[in-house]
Scaffold this motif. Structure first.
Motif, PDB file in Angstrom:
ATOM      1  N   VAL A  19      11.838 -39.049  -2.471  1.00  0.00           N
ATOM      2  CA  VAL A  19      12.308 -37.905  -3.198  1.00  0.00           C
ATOM      3  C   VAL A  19      14.077 -38.054  -3.037  1.00  0.00           C
ATOM      4  O   VAL A  19      14.665 -38.101  -4.042  1.00  0.00           O
ATOM      5  N   ARG A  93       9.836 -30.865  -4.509  1.00  0.00           N
ATOM      6  CA  ARG A  93      10.427 -32.021  -5.169  1.00  0.00           C
ATOM      7  C   ARG A  93      11.655 -31.557  -5.852  1.00  0.00           C
ATOM      8  O   ARG A  93      12.838 -32.025  -5.607  1.00  0.00           O
ATOM      9  N   ALA A 187       4.941 -34.043  -4.674  1.00  0.00           N
ATOM     10  CA  ALA A 187       5.414 -35.407  -5.309  1.00  0.00           C
ATOM     11  C   ALA A 187       4.327 -36.645  -4.763  1.00  0.00           C
ATOM     12  O   ALA A 187       4.107 -36.478  -3.587  1.00  0.00           O
ATOM     13  N   GLY A 191       7.718 -40.785  -4.352  1.00  0.00           N
ATOM     14  CA  GLY A 191       8.883 -39.739  -4.727  1.00  0.00           C
ATOM     15  C   GLY A 191       8.522 -39.193  -6.404  1.00  0.00           C
ATOM     16  O   GLY A 191       9.240 -38.319  -6.659  1.00  0.00           O
TER      17      GLY A 191
END
Length: 200
Positions: A19, A93, A187, A191
């Motif tokens: 992420v 996220r 996530a 990501g």
């Protein structure tokens, strides 16, 4: 494990490696595309044709360099990843993406301004360079996602290690990664946002 908030009882706040890598992809891509679109309007010193051709070459180089840089370091950290503790806190996220973009907003604006300003010399070239860097980040995040699927574990890094100057997810302050099951957090591997967020 809890999601978001502060770590407690000896746990650590963890953010997803993929992420963090992916967070800069969209802003760099869209800033680059917009700058290239506006930058192609003035003929510039070199002319539009040369500017666009140079920009296409810079796009490919930037995408390749960004995607391939520090792969060895990432791979070494992945091999040494430990298991996340039950008191560790997994950051959402959206929180990770927002924090990254807030921390890099001035660099993004500076890159956009440079791309626009350079268009009067080499039309569109620097904008396409920025877009290539964004594409490279997407490619790198996808590669990390393949590592996560192969190892059947999501990769996390301590949030406080990312607060240091130059402390990216493979920077010198990072001593190691931690792993969780693939259902942890909100996530998916690589990501991207999950279609249905899983609570752990």
């Amino acid at each position: 494990m809890a999601r978001g908030g502060r770590a407690g009882r000896g746990g650590q706040g963890l953010v997803r490696v993929a992420v963090v890598v992916r967070a800069g992809a969209a802003p760099l891509w869209w800033l680059g595309v917009c700058a290239a679109g506006v930058g192609v309007l003035p003929p510039g010193i070199t002319g539009r044709r040369i500017g666009v051709l140079a920009g296409a070459a810079l796009f490919l180089v930037a995408a390749a360099v960004t995607a391939l840089t520090r792969r060895g370091r990432y791979a070494a950290l992945v091999r040494g990843a430990g298991r996340a503790g039950k008191h560790d806190v997994l950051q959402d996220r959206a929180v990770t993406v927002r924090a990254w973009r807030r921390g890099h907003r001035w660099w993004l604006l500076l890159a956009f301004a440079a791309a626009l300003g350079s268009a009067f010399a080499v039309p569109a070239a620097v904008g396409m360079l920025c877009a290539g860097a964004g594409a490279g980040l997407w490619l790198k995040a996808g590669w990390i996602g393949r590592l996560e699927r192969a190892g059947d574990a999501l990769l996390w890094v301590r949030a406080d290690w990312l607060d240091h100057r130059g402390g990216g997810p493979a920077g010198k302050p990072v001593k190691g990664y931690r792993g969780t099951g693939v259902a942890a957090g909100d996530a998916a591997p690589g990501g991207a946002r999950r279609r249905t967020a899983a609570l752990v």
